[in-house]
Write a protein that holds these residues in place. Sequence first.
Motif, PDB file in Angstrom:
ATOM      1  N   UNK A 241     -38.049  21.249 -37.961  1.00 26.29           N
ATOM      2  CA  UNK A 241     -36.567  20.983 -38.340  1.00 26.29           C
ATOM      3  C   UNK A 241     -36.435  19.473 -38.011  1.00 26.29           C
ATOM      4  N   UNK A 242     -36.600  19.047 -36.920  1.00 25.26           N
ATOM      5  CA  UNK A 242     -36.516  17.807 -36.195  1.00 25.26           C
ATOM      6  C   UNK A 242     -37.544  16.807 -37.057  1.00 25.26           C
ATOM      7  N   UNK A 243     -38.647  17.032 -37.472  1.00 26.34           N
ATOM      8  CA  UNK A 243     -39.747  16.269 -37.988  1.00 26.34           C
ATOM      9  C   UNK A 243     -39.268  15.868 -39.452  1.00 26.34           C
ATOM     10  N   UNK A 244     -38.630  16.825 -39.957  1.00 23.71           N
ATOM     11  CA  UNK A 244     -37.970  16.646 -41.555  1.00 23.71           C
ATOM     12  C   UNK A 244     -36.826  15.653 -41.330  1.00 23.71           C
ATOM     13  N   UNK A 245     -35.970  15.737 -40.393  1.00 21.40           N
ATOM     14  CA  UNK A 245     -35.031  14.955 -40.147  1.00 21.40           C
ATOM     15  C   UNK A 245     -35.391  13.511 -39.838  1.00 21.40           C
ATOM     16  N   UNK A 246     -36.527  13.412 -39.076  1.00 17.42           N
ATOM     17  CA  UNK A 246     -37.241  12.070 -38.727  1.00 17.42           C
ATOM     18  C   UNK A 246     -37.612  11.306 -39.982  1.00 17.42           C
ATOM     19  N   UNK A 247     -38.292  12.111 -40.948  1.00 14.82           N
ATOM     20  CA  UNK A 247     -38.871  11.831 -41.943  1.00 14.82           C
ATOM     21  C   UNK A 247     -37.836  11.211 -42.991  1.00 14.82           C
ATOM     22  N   UNK A 248     -36.379  11.703 -42.996  1.00 11.70           N
ATOM     23  CA  UNK A 248     -35.647  11.213 -44.024  1.00 11.70           C
ATOM     24  C   UNK A 248     -34.640  10.240 -42.906  1.00 11.70           C
ATOM     25  N   UNK A 249     -35.127   9.358 -42.044  1.00 14.17           N
ATOM     26  CA  UNK A 249     -34.608   8.515 -41.206  1.00 14.17           C
ATOM     27  C   UNK A 249     -33.365   8.938 -40.596  1.00 14.17           C
ATOM     28  N   UNK A 250     -33.073  10.189 -40.187  1.00 12.13           N
ATOM     29  CA  UNK A 250     -32.054  10.700 -39.451  1.00 12.13           C
ATOM     30  C   UNK A 250     -32.298  10.993 -38.097  1.00 12.13           C
ATOM     31  N   UNK A 251     -31.539  10.012 -37.281  1.00 16.20           N
ATOM     32  CA  UNK A 251     -31.965  10.026 -35.834  1.00 16.20           C
ATOM     33  C   UNK A 251     -31.326  11.606 -35.242  1.00 16.20           C
ATOM     34  N   UNK A 252     -32.287  12.205 -34.280  1.00 18.01           N
ATOM     35  CA  UNK A 252     -31.918  13.392 -33.672  1.00 18.01           C
ATOM     36  C   UNK A 252     -30.639  13.704 -33.146  1.00 18.01           C
ATOM     37  N   UNK A 253     -29.979  12.625 -32.809  1.00 19.17           N
ATOM     38  CA  UNK A 253     -28.564  12.768 -32.317  1.00 19.17           C
ATOM     39  C   UNK A 253     -27.443  13.036 -33.344  1.00 19.17           C
ATOM     40  N   UNK A 254     -28.081  12.882 -34.403  1.00 20.97           N
ATOM     41  CA  UNK A 254     -26.941  13.214 -35.643  1.00 20.97           C
ATOM     42  C   UNK A 254     -27.327  14.559 -36.237  1.00 20.97           C
ATOM     43  N   UNK A 255     -28.100  15.273 -35.433  1.00 21.95           N
ATOM     44  CA  UNK A 255     -28.490  16.746 -36.142  1.00 21.95           C
ATOM     45  C   UNK A 255     -27.440  17.589 -35.157  1.00 21.95           C
ATOM     46  N   UNK A 256     -27.447  18.744 -35.975  1.00 21.80           N
ATOM     47  CA  UNK A 256     -26.544  19.842 -35.243  1.00 21.80           C
ATOM     48  C   UNK A 256     -27.648  20.738 -34.242  1.00 21.80           C
ATOM     49  N   UNK A 257     -27.642  20.743 -33.126  1.00 26.23           N
ATOM     50  CA  UNK A 257     -28.646  21.376 -32.391  1.00 26.23           C
ATOM     51  C   UNK A 257     -28.000  22.342 -31.442  1.00 26.23           C
TER      52      UNK A 257
ATOM     53  N   UNK B  59     -37.714   3.689 -33.312  1.00 31.69           N
ATOM     54  CA  UNK B  59     -37.540   4.804 -32.505  1.00 31.69           C
ATOM     55  C   UNK B  59     -37.600   5.957 -33.144  1.00 31.69           C
ATOM     56  N   UNK B  60     -37.496   6.113 -34.510  1.00 35.95           N
ATOM     57  CA  UNK B  60     -37.762   7.317 -35.132  1.00 35.95           C
ATOM     58  C   UNK B  60     -39.298   7.553 -35.348  1.00 35.95           C
ATOM     59  N   UNK B  61     -39.940   6.441 -35.595  1.00 38.97           N
ATOM     60  CA  UNK B  61     -41.517   6.748 -35.596  1.00 38.97           C
ATOM     61  C   UNK B  61     -41.988   6.991 -34.246  1.00 38.97           C
ATOM     62  N   UNK B  62     -41.568   6.516 -32.985  1.00 41.01           N
ATOM     63  CA  UNK B  62     -41.933   6.831 -31.799  1.00 41.01           C
ATOM     64  C   UNK B  62     -41.706   8.361 -31.622  1.00 41.01           C
ATOM     65  N   UNK B  63     -40.323   8.649 -31.896  1.00 40.60           N
ATOM     66  CA  UNK B  63     -40.170  10.296 -31.783  1.00 40.60           C
ATOM     67  C   UNK B  63     -41.160  11.133 -32.774  1.00 40.60           C
ATOM     68  N   UNK B  64     -41.190  10.786 -33.782  1.00 43.29           N
ATOM     69  CA  UNK B  64     -41.931  11.376 -34.849  1.00 43.29           C
ATOM     70  C   UNK B  64     -43.478  11.739 -34.154  1.00 43.29           C
ATOM     71  N   UNK B  65     -43.878  10.570 -33.682  1.00 41.06           N
ATOM     72  CA  UNK B  65     -45.529  10.724 -33.048  1.00 41.06           C
ATOM     73  C   UNK B  65     -45.338  11.747 -31.997  1.00 41.06           C
ATOM     74  N   UNK B  66     -44.447  11.867 -31.207  1.00 42.78           N
ATOM     75  CA  UNK B  66     -44.684  12.482 -29.931  1.00 42.78           C
ATOM     76  C   UNK B  66     -44.324  14.167 -30.381  1.00 42.78           C
ATOM     77  N   UNK B  67     -43.391  14.318 -31.215  1.00 44.06           N
ATOM     78  CA  UNK B  67     -43.147  15.701 -31.742  1.00 44.06           C
ATOM     79  C   UNK B  67     -44.051  16.125 -32.755  1.00 44.06           C
ATOM     80  N   UNK B  68     -44.678  15.401 -33.458  1.00 44.47           N
ATOM     81  CA  UNK B  68     -45.769  15.775 -34.270  1.00 44.47           C
ATOM     82  C   UNK B  68     -47.056  16.481 -33.624  1.00 44.47           C
ATOM     83  N   UNK B  69     -47.124  15.737 -32.423  1.00 42.74           N
ATOM     84  CA  UNK B  69     -48.257  16.216 -31.806  1.00 42.74           C
ATOM     85  C   UNK B  69     -48.162  17.504 -31.113  1.00 42.74           C
TER      86      UNK B  69
END
Length: 364
Positions: free
Chosen positions: A168-184, A132-142
């Motif tokens: 910021x989100x891509x950095x979180x995903x690269x550190x295996x942090x799902x976006x729901x755990x970020x303060x947005x 799921x992290x990789x899938x989000x990464x791909x979409x956001x990276x584009x």
Amino acid sequence: MGVKAGIIGLPNSGKTTLFNLLTRQHAPTAPYPFTTIDPNRGVVEIPDERIEKLSSIISPPRVVPATVEFIDVAGLVKGASQGEGLGNQFLSEVRGVDAIVHVLRFFNDTQVAHVMGGIDPARDLETIEIELLLADREVLDRRFSRARELTHKIKDTSIEFEYTVLDRCLKALDNAVPLRKMVLSDEEKIILRSSQPITLKPVVHVANCDEGEDSCRLVTHLRQTQPLNNVTLLKVHAKLEEELVELTHPERVSFLQAYGVEESGLVLLIKEVYRALGLVTFFTFNEKELRAWEIPAGTHASTAAGKIHTDMEKGFIKAEVVNYVELAAAGSLESLRREGKVRLEGREYQVQDGDVIYFRFSPF
Ligand SMILES: Nc1nc2c(ncn2[C@@H]2O[C@H](COP(=O)(O)OP(=O)(O)OP(=O)(O)O)[C@@H](O)[C@H]2O)c(=O)[nH]1
Ligand SMILES: [Mg+2]
């Protein structure tokens, strides 16, 4: 439109078995992987004792409870984000849901193949989370690459903001942090909305257990371990509950208790999805029906009125409000009116869980 919850997990974890139990459908299940290809869909009423009690007070001709739509999708395997298994087809389905129910296999059954070799829910959880992290990464990276190009070409604060958020989100995903755990902030969430990131969605983990001690031990262990990070892990016994489908509710409860299972995991699961989404319920009634509506906590009265009809929002005058607790205690709306306990609230009023509301509005 009700909320949608997507049921995900490894093949053969019991997703469709659970879906059938929730929706009382008979979608095919089998002991081999990828039984489900096209998604199964079904709408489930949210169990709420309050609507039953209100119904006995108000005696409406019809009662309409709040609902959740469950979508049971194809099993996900390692590499799905790169197209393994039914990969991308599955992931696009998951992007459209509001919450995720992640089914983890705790049951041991040599007749049911395990695509990863053996029972290890912590590993399975991590495998799926990574996809799921990789899938989000791909979409956001584009999107990030496009935003970066644009920031070089034109000076535009909204593009710069998008660039910063995505970075910021891509950095979180690269550190295996799902976006729901970020303060947005709300503005940051708006930027992400069109990409429908999967790891931003609230998740409820389900431990599909057998009656053996190993299952219990594994649940306790996983609840205490890092990968779950205090996220709810609900215990269900899908196979056992499947055998009880034909029984009445009290029969089912006593049967489950005979197996040392306190309460049906299904009701808890539906309620937990609702809770994870941060929803509250308000009730309306007229001469035709008593109805429960789900809205995000903190919604204003005028927006809540708009859920019923856009005209009600546009022409909103006042909301007549009593809370369920007061109404249940008083036994009738008339006695609350006599005592002057029906409140008149304006459009900014934040609707509370359990409010019973009559909207006054001027039709156009
Ligand atoms: N012993 C046991 N078997 C189970 C349990 N839950 C599901 N099963 C069996 O496991 C097999 C797979 O269940 P499904 O519900 O089809 O699993 P799925 O996750 O939907 O699988 P895919 O659609 O292939 O991804 C079926 O034979 C079920 O009867 C359980 O709690 N215990
Ligand atoms: Mg299935």
